[in-house]
Design an enzyme around this catalytic site. Structure first.
Site, PDB file in Angstrom:
ATOM      1  N   LEU A 108       0.832  -1.201   0.000  1.00  0.00           N
ATOM      2  CA  LEU A 108       0.000   0.000   0.000  1.00  0.00           C
ATOM      3  C   LEU A 108       0.868   1.253   0.000  1.00  0.00           C
ATOM      4  O   LEU A 108       1.939   1.288   0.610  1.00  0.00           O
ATOM      5  CB  LEU A 108      -0.925  -0.001   1.225  1.00  0.00           C
ATOM      6  CG  LEU A 108      -1.861  -1.209   1.368  1.00  0.00           C
ATOM      7  CD1 LEU A 108      -2.784  -1.008   2.551  1.00  0.00           C
ATOM      8  CD2 LEU A 108      -2.668  -1.447   0.091  1.00  0.00           C
ATOM      9  N   GLY A 153       0.749  -5.091   1.344  1.00  0.00           N
ATOM     10  CA  GLY A 153      -0.278  -5.090   0.307  1.00  0.00           C
ATOM     11  C   GLY A 153       0.131  -5.845  -0.943  1.00  0.00           C
ATOM     12  O   GLY A 153      -0.715  -6.393  -1.650  1.00  0.00           O
ATOM     13  N   ASN A 177       3.700  -7.698   6.757  1.00  0.00           N
ATOM     14  CA  ASN A 177       4.580  -7.156   7.796  1.00  0.00           C
ATOM     15  C   ASN A 177       4.049  -5.878   8.431  1.00  0.00           C
ATOM     16  O   ASN A 177       4.817  -5.032   8.901  1.00  0.00           O
ATOM     17  CB  ASN A 177       5.968  -6.898   7.210  1.00  0.00           C
ATOM     18  CG  ASN A 177       5.969  -5.822   6.134  1.00  0.00           C
ATOM     19  OD1 ASN A 177       5.016  -5.721   5.359  1.00  0.00           O
ATOM     20  ND2 ASN A 177       7.019  -5.028   6.085  1.00  0.00           N
ATOM     21  N   GLU A 178       2.736  -5.724   8.456  1.00  0.00           N
ATOM     22  CA  GLU A 178       2.124  -4.478   8.939  1.00  0.00           C
ATOM     23  C   GLU A 178       2.577  -4.082  10.339  1.00  0.00           C
ATOM     24  O   GLU A 178       2.765  -2.886  10.626  1.00  0.00           O
ATOM     25  CB  GLU A 178       0.593  -4.589   8.887  1.00  0.00           C
ATOM     26  CG  GLU A 178      -0.009  -4.342   7.518  1.00  0.00           C
ATOM     27  CD  GLU A 178       0.122  -5.516   6.571  1.00  0.00           C
ATOM     28  OE1 GLU A 178      -0.298  -5.406   5.404  1.00  0.00           O
ATOM     29  OE2 GLU A 178       0.658  -6.566   6.993  1.00  0.00           O
TER      30      GLU A 178
END
Length: 302
Positions: A108, A153, A177-178
């Site tokens: 993202l 994302g 891996n947010e």
């Protein structure tokens, strides 16, 4: 739910009818794309579509350098490109890959989530949802040829496909891996990963924000195949042929049977999910974390 009207109209204008890519010779598709004789490249500024109607397959390439970050524009163009292929009975399958070797998608676009107003955050998140739903429920066979790094994302995009092939390069990691960015993967990100690698492995990966190198990604099941880098596209073609050999109606019904419940969970809570995202991303602490991370990335470029 449709994408925001302004962005959708703009993207539709780019693709009505599909624009022939100027760099492609008339009546020909560059050899690298694998298009059939007489096929022409089509697309938009950020998505290149290389059709091979004779084979019933198209190659869809992300081309938003330097890292194919999923901006609002790229998300919209991906959805519309896929929608057009779904509506064309000439195609039964799509290979999704990157036009930038070494980078599949960095995920993202953080600039879409930092320093903007709530209305923009809502529009952006609706576009993220739309792409995932379009991929996850597509009646087409979707093979993801991951030819570069694929965090967050980018990994979600790959997980939405039916089959994932990863280039065998230790630098090409993949995962959600947010948490490493100080944010939380939404429930439907988590559901998709659980469906792919199982609950315990997904729980560990999500909490630690793990990025898997090729061998580990294959072992845990986040990808289905790891091949030499120069064989990713040809392998995708071979795998596609295997999938297309199965009667289409039976395969499509089975796919819907396996995926409908997961998709319905988001569809039933779509507005609430957008509100939760806007509320979360608007927090001062989250904005601060994103600013810090973006600054680190900018320093690396220097």
């Amino acid at each position: 739910m449709a994408l925001a009207a302004g962005a959708r109209v703009q993207a539709r204008a780019l693709l009505r009818p599909w624009s022939r890519v100027p760099s492609a010779a008339p009546g020909r598709t560059p050899a690298a794309g694998g298009g059939g004789p007489g096929a022409r490249c089509f697309g938009s500024p950020r998505v290149l579509v290389e059709p091979d109607p004779a084979a019933g397959v198209a190659v869809m390439k992300l081309r938003k350098p330097p890292v194919n970050s999923l901006s609002l524009e790229l998300l919209t163009e991906l959805v519309i490109s896929l929608e057009k292929l779904e509506n064309d009975k000439s195609f039964q399958g799509v290979i999704i890959t990157s036009d930038s070797p070494g980078i599949f998608s960095a995920g993202l676009d953080l600039m879409e989530m930092c320093g903007r107003d709530p209305a923009h955050y809502a529009e952006y998140w609706k576009a993220v949802q739309e792409l995932w739903l379009r991929l996850y429920l597509s009646h087409l066979v979707l093979i993801c040829a991951v030819n570069g790094v694929s965090p967050a994302g980018g990994c979600l995009l790959a997980l939405g496909c039916d089959y994932r092939i990863l280039a065998d390069n230790p630098k090409y990691t993949i995962g959600l891996n947010e948490t490493q960015l100080g944010i939380v993967a939404p429930f439907w990100f988590a559901d998709t990963l659980v469906n792919t690698i199982g609950h315990r492995a997904a729980e560990r990966a999500l909490q630690l924000g793990l990025l898997f190198p090729p061998a580990e990604a294959l072992r845990v099941g986040i990808v289905d195949q790891v091949v030499p880098e120069d064989q990713v596209q040809s392998t995708a073609r071979s795998v596609m042929a295997q999938w297309l050999a199965v009667p289409g109606h039976a395969r499509q019904l089975t796919k819907n049977l396996m995926r409908k419940a997961t998709a319905d969970r988001l569809l039933k809570q779509r507005d609430a999910d957008i509100q939760n995202f806007v509320s979360f991303i608007s927090r001062d602490s989250i904005q601060k974390s994103l600013h810090v991370y973006i600054e680190k990335l900018q320093k690396k470029k220097v």
